[in-house]
Design an enzyme around this catalytic site. Structure first.
Site, PDB file in Angstrom:
ATOM      1  N   GLU A   1       0.807  -1.220   0.000  1.00 60.23           N
ATOM      2  CA  GLU A   1       0.000   0.000   0.000  1.00 60.23           C
ATOM      3  C   GLU A   1       0.840   1.269   0.000  1.00 60.23           C
ATOM      4  OE1 GLU A   1      -2.665  -3.258   1.329  1.00 60.23           O
ATOM      5  OE2 GLU A   1      -0.627  -2.640   1.881  1.00 60.23           O
TER       6      GLU A   1
ATOM      7  N   HIS B   1     -11.381  -5.731   8.800  1.00 56.35           N
ATOM      8  CA  HIS B   1     -12.053  -5.463   7.529  1.00 56.35           C
ATOM      9  C   HIS B   1     -13.322  -4.639   7.729  1.00 56.35           C
ATOM     10  CE1 HIS B   1      -9.605  -9.053   6.754  1.00 56.35           C
ATOM     11  NE2 HIS B   1      -9.595  -8.703   5.492  1.00 56.35           N
TER      12      HIS B   1
END
Length: 639
Positions: free
Chosen positions: A378, A445
């Site tokens: 990322e 998540h």
């Protein structure tokens, strides 16, 4: 090499006189900066560090502007907002460092990717030190460059120490160049104190990379004869080691070589030194007479973002009922058609279409060059997006889940957010953030972590609750040349449907939507909270409420909230995020400060529990504020 050396000697004198606050010396390493820069074309980007003064002088930057930068004067590159070499300039194709070191490596990837996409046959050179090679950004950037075969020259100045830590305590291999093997990357070791070796070998490599694009790792063996910065000194370095490297001084040795070869004479050398000294003194005198920056609050606030004039594009009359997930997909697709070089990057976004299938079919329409699967890195991908922006290309980065942005947090809050304020370079990047609970996805998540970014000046934060808003706001976010965090609630993806125009249209950032009008209370929310509030009002038709959907959190439409509170006298704010430090706290404080005399009751905030988000349905139901909202609303109405 002589010019940066003489400038540095002058800077050390000014440092002792208190005329500048800090100095990072590159004395003894000039051959690397000068040799690499001379080997590049002037239109090829170079990303230097704080010991690479030779990059700036070789590119011909006026010395007075450098002096102004170091003294924090208005004519410096950052207008007094940052110091030393923490700046860039498009005029000279230089992109300066940030103190975190590693991010510039990924930024170089982005600039090189842009060159490759535009078929420019250009090389991007980026510097780091031996210490920087231990950072995760180094490994991520090399991996991305290798996987995508980007024309990047990774220049590592191995000068023996990361501040005071010797290389023997930084990595456990013989040479930094050996690390290239792990990435399938060509690597070389070059004597960084030999200008002829640096220039001839780098020139040959760059010419070859332009024809055969690929990344190359270079380890320059050199030494730092002064402290990490002047205040730190060199007591931790054995004096005999310093003496040995002083004998390898690149400037002295090359000067002696040129004298021996009769290319130079003592009189020519004296003349050169006199001319450079005169130039340095003249430019210092000019900057010494320049006034220090006069603070201007309006100008400071204006420069946080690049100026953007919103253009309203009215939607057509042709409507189609679609889901939130479809609206986002359509907004992306139509933006890809409008901006012919727009790039989408993210894990599994190409053939697979992303984990939520939002980019399904995109690769067939737009190709793999513009719809790019990324490694799981990322940080490097956010940095690559920044590099694309520097090179004039828009990009959209998909975080597979908003939670995973923590792995790329540094470049978001320290690079995307600050670069325009620091030196006028915008970050034309949208980061898509699938977020939110209610679907049993657990602690990693399910976060709705918008408050991480609403706190950071320089970022825009968008959080739609409906398909119509999602498409229009996403298109606007992509058109906006500033960094936008675009939150998409996963629980709403396939649950919320709405008639949405099939044509391209925009909606303004910073404008809330009044979903319902009433007299008794103002309800403010965003994302899934809007739907929880709607469900509550549907079940209790006796409650007369203004329901405001914020839609964007930064910029925040606080005026719409003020107007409603002045009418109803009561305010309740519902957010999915946990309470402390969330957007509800800021709204509550603002209303208390500016509308206190209109309030008929204390402001209520309703949020999730102060825990990570649990997995099981029973625990998650307790965590989320859905049921607590009705109780708090009734308490407020009864006050």
């Amino acid at each position: 090499m002589l010019k940066p050396r003489m400038i540095e000697e002058k800077m050390l004198l000014l440092l002792r006189q208190g005329k500048i606050s800090k100095w990072f010396s590159g004395i003894g390493q000039e051959a690397i900066s000068v040799g690499v820069t001379m080997a590049l074309n002037d239109d090829e980007y170079i990303l230097p560090m704080h010991r690479n003064l030779g990059v700036f002088t070789t590119r011909g930057i006026p010395i007075k502007r450098l002096f102004a930068q170091w003294q924090g004067k208005a004519s410096g590159f950052t207008k007094g907002r940052d110091r030393s070499f923490h700046f860039g300039t498009q005029d000279y194709k230089i992109v300066g460092m940030i103190s975190h070191l590693g991010p510039q490596l990924g930024v170089a990837d982005g600039i090189a990717l842009a060159a490759k996409l535009k078929n420019k046959n250009q090389v991007t050179a980026v510097f780091t030190g031996d210490g920087g090679t231990s950072e995760g950004d180094f490994h991520e950037a090399l991996n991305v460059a290798s996987v995508w075969q980007l024309p990047v020259l990774f220049c590592v100045e191995n000068n023996g120490y990361g501040l005071s830590t010797p290389t023997s305590e930084q990595y456990n291999c013989k040479n930094i160049a050996d690390k290239g093997l792990g990435y399938g990357m060509e690597s070389h070791i070059i004597d960084g104190n030999n200008i002829l070796d640096v220039y001839t070998r780098i020139s040959a490599l760059i010419k070859d990379i332009r024809v055969n694009p690929r990344p190359v790792l270079i380890e320059f063996k050199t030494f730092r004869v002064r402290g990490h910065e002047e205040a730190s000194g060199t007591k931790y370095v054995p004096q005999e080691l310093i003496n040995a490297w002083i004998k390898k001084d690149p400037l002295t040795n090359f000067e002696n070589f040129l004298l021996k070869e009769q290319v130079l004479s003592e009189s020519i050398m004296a003349s050169m030194k006199e001319r450079i000294a005169e130039e340095i003194n003249q430019h210092i005198e000019i900057i010494n007479k320049e006034e220090y920056v006069v603070p201007n609050k309006t100008k400071e606030l204006q420069d946080v973002f690049k100026n953007y004039k919103y253009q309203e594009i009215i939607s057509g009359n042709n409507l189609k009922e679609i889901r939130l997930v479809d609206a986002i997909s359509d907004g992306l697709k139509e933006s890809m058609e409008k901006h012919e070089d727009l790039v989408i990057m993210g894990q599994d976004v190409a053939e697979y279409g992303g984990v939520f299938k939002i980019t399904e079919g995109f690769i067939e329409k737009f190709g793999k060059e513009r719809v790019r699967n990324t490694p799981i890195c990322e940080s490097a991908i956010v940095e690559t997006a920044m590099g694309l922006s520097i090179a004039g290309i828009k990009s959209v980065v998909e975080m597979q889940f908003a939670d995973f942005v923590s792995s790329g947090f540094n470049p978001v809050v320290n690079y995307l957010a600050k670069t325009h304020y620091r030196w006028g370079q915008n970050a034309d990047v949208v980061v898509r953030m699938p977020c939110g609970g209610g679907i049993g996805a657990g602690p990693f998540h399910s976060q709705t972590n918008e408050a991480w970014f609403t706190k950071t000046p320089g970022l825009k934060v968008v959080y739609p609750a409906f398909p119509y808003d999602a498409k229009g706001l996403l298109i606007t976010s992509i058109n906006d040349p500033n960094p936008v965090l675009f939150f998409e609630h996963k629980g709403l993806y396939r649950r919320i449907r709405q008639d949405v125009p099939t044509s391209y249209y925009t909606l303004p950032l910073g404008k809330a939507s009044i979903i319902r009008s009433g007299e008794a209370v103002t309800i403010v929310s965003y994302g899934a909270g809007v739907h929880w509030a709607m469900d509550t009002l549907n079940e209790h038709s006796e409650i007369s409420a203004d329901l405001i959907d914020l839609r964007t959190l930064q910029p925040l439409d606080i005026q719409t909230i003020y107007n409603s509170v002045k009418k109803t006298g009561k305010l309740i704010i519902l957010q999915e995020d946990s309470m402390f430090g969330g957007i509800a706290s800021d709204i509550s404080a603002l209303v208390a400060e500016h509308c206190f005399e209109f309030l008929d009751a204390p402001i209520k905030r309703v949020a999730s529990l102060e825990t990570p988000i649990p997995f099981s349905k029973q625990l998650e139901d307790q965590y989320l504020p859905v049921e607590r909202f009705l109780l708090s609303l009734k308490e407020l109405l009864a006050y």
